[in-house]
Scaffold this active site. Sequence first.
Site, PDB file in Angstrom:
ATOM      1  N   HIS A 121       0.911  -1.151   0.035  1.00 38.62           N
ATOM      2  CA  HIS A 121       0.009  -0.018   0.080  1.00 38.62           C
ATOM      3  C   HIS A 121       0.906   1.245  -0.049  1.00 38.62           C
ATOM      4  O   HIS A 121       2.067   1.202   0.425  1.00 38.62           O
ATOM      5  CB  HIS A 121      -0.853   0.087   1.313  1.00 38.62           C
ATOM      6  CG  HIS A 121      -1.879   1.153   1.346  1.00 38.62           C
ATOM      7  ND1 HIS A 121      -1.589   2.376   1.542  1.00 38.62           N
ATOM      8  CD2 HIS A 121      -3.274   0.834   0.972  1.00 38.62           C
ATOM      9  CE1 HIS A 121      -2.900   3.058   1.664  1.00 38.62           C
ATOM     10  NE2 HIS A 121      -3.901   2.030   1.484  1.00 38.62           N
ATOM     11  N   ASP A 198       3.163  -4.671   7.763  1.00 35.58           N
ATOM     12  CA  ASP A 198       1.845  -4.075   7.714  1.00 35.58           C
ATOM     13  C   ASP A 198       0.924  -5.069   8.045  1.00 35.58           C
ATOM     14  O   ASP A 198       0.510  -5.556   6.943  1.00 35.58           O
ATOM     15  CB  ASP A 198       1.859  -3.097   6.582  1.00 35.58           C
ATOM     16  CG  ASP A 198       0.469  -2.544   6.230  1.00 35.58           C
ATOM     17  OD1 ASP A 198      -0.448  -2.680   7.146  1.00 35.58           O
ATOM     18  OD2 ASP A 198       0.331  -1.715   5.189  1.00 35.58           O
ATOM     19  N   GLN A 201      -4.400  -5.459   6.541  1.00 37.33           N
ATOM     20  CA  GLN A 201      -5.129  -6.282   6.140  1.00 37.33           C
ATOM     21  C   GLN A 201      -5.470  -8.013   6.598  1.00 37.33           C
ATOM     22  O   GLN A 201      -6.089  -8.740   5.889  1.00 37.33           O
ATOM     23  CB  GLN A 201      -5.016  -6.452   4.378  1.00 37.33           C
ATOM     24  CG  GLN A 201      -5.259  -4.940   3.614  1.00 37.33           C
ATOM     25  CD  GLN A 201      -6.567  -4.633   3.470  1.00 37.33           C
ATOM     26  OE1 GLN A 201      -7.360  -5.415   3.559  1.00 37.33           O
ATOM     27  NE2 GLN A 201      -6.655  -3.467   3.495  1.00 37.33           N
ATOM     28  N   LYS A 224     -10.351  -2.034  10.426  1.00 39.10           N
ATOM     29  CA  LYS A 224     -10.455  -3.514   9.887  1.00 39.10           C
ATOM     30  C   LYS A 224     -10.771  -4.609  10.426  1.00 39.10           C
ATOM     31  O   LYS A 224     -11.275  -5.546   9.632  1.00 39.10           O
ATOM     32  CB  LYS A 224      -8.850  -3.755   9.065  1.00 39.10           C
ATOM     33  CG  LYS A 224      -8.234  -2.599   8.339  1.00 39.10           C
ATOM     34  CD  LYS A 224      -8.763  -2.381   7.091  1.00 39.10           C
ATOM     35  CE  LYS A 224      -7.840  -1.171   6.378  1.00 39.10           C
ATOM     36  NZ  LYS A 224      -8.207  -0.797   4.954  1.00 39.10           N
ATOM     37  N   CYS A 361      -4.797   2.318  -3.852  1.00 43.18           N
ATOM     38  CA  CYS A 361      -3.490   2.836  -3.193  1.00 43.18           C
ATOM     39  C   CYS A 361      -2.320   1.865  -3.269  1.00 43.18           C
ATOM     40  O   CYS A 361      -1.357   1.631  -2.540  1.00 43.18           O
ATOM     41  CB  CYS A 361      -3.732   3.189  -1.688  1.00 43.18           C
ATOM     42  SG  CYS A 361      -5.054   4.531  -1.255  1.00 43.18           S
TER      43      CYS A 361
END
Length: 403
Positions: A121, A198, A201, A224, A361
């Site tokens: 991202h 990260d 997700q 999320k 993104c």
Amino acid sequence: MLNVDKIRADFPILNRTVHGKNLVYFDNGATSQTPQIVIDAIVDYYSNYNANIHRGVHTLSQEATDKYEEARIKIQKHFNAKHSYEVILTSGTTHSINIVASGFATLLKEGDEIIVSSLEHHSNIVPWQMLCEKTGAVLKVIPMDQDGSLRMDVYHELLNNKTKLVFCNHVSNALGTINPIEEIIHAAHKFGAYVLIDGAQAVPHIKPDVQELDVDFYVASAHKMCGPTGVGLLYGKEELLQMLPPYQGGGEMIETVTFEKTTYAGLPHKFEAGTPNICGGIAFGVAVDYMNSIGFEAIDQQEKELLAYGTQELEKIEGLKIYGTGKKASVISFNLEGIHPYDVGSILDKLGIAVRTGHHCAQPIMNFYCIPGTVRASFAFYNTKEEIDALVTAVKKAKMMLS
């Protein structure tokens, strides 16, 4: 096995209509929906104990402080951090990444190397580019294959004694690819490099164990995983958080202040300047409890079934191409041949189906495939095969209208 009808009753928004159609919400990769128990926690805070934390001796402040710190402990236990003070509460994944990037701006030197993956991202690309501009460090990129997986052979070739930092997402937001982060972390540590993952997700689908992973930093957002927007976490190993300088100056992050010198507070407050999103932090803890009450094994089973069924049915549509076909989470990113994804998404919206369209993104991924973007349908445990049937029917209609 999940009782999906019972679970759906927890989410009031799933009862609404859009353009006269029952809402089919397949934009969970952008933000998940919020169960009533989390909404109630937000209302309860503002109704009964709204006060600033850590600073008051009065009852409301003490109640708010206790609830906020209880939420930090819930998050610590969920991610299996060794200490609660290794959990920094932030405004979200982007804020968390920037705290780390800002800190390393004082620790890197010209010629040092940073590695990022090509599946990132923008929030896990741009801060590191800015860091390189400030320090003279060099940015290297792990390339990707056509199936949406990383070229791990190249990653191992990129690693060397100049490598100081490695950044990779746990799950790709654009394709759903689940990256081999255990291998990435282990290989980087052989060269003394630190790794930030990260997890934005991943956390709706996977329960990461940061100690088992031996990851240096792990970042994620509450919204999320059934929580509110505007709050997230930065996990960091204690010694690394102690090593990094503060990101912002202000109240809460100080020990003493004089005009001659300021000394900083200990963890986690060193990185939590100013009044935090108190309500959001408390609700984040409630969302963590809710997800665990459902159970991540049950979530995984439900979402794997949805992914398999959705892939099977969408692949029957002539001219439909799916991007990212390796091991992945419950995301299907696709295009109809000769039709712009935005046009498909607009028709789906008129039929009550919420998907995400565009580059998500993640422009380098779209450039790799030579496409302007995709239609992304991202599933959650509260979605159903009947909703996927509605998506397939709607995509066929869009194809007929736009061809």
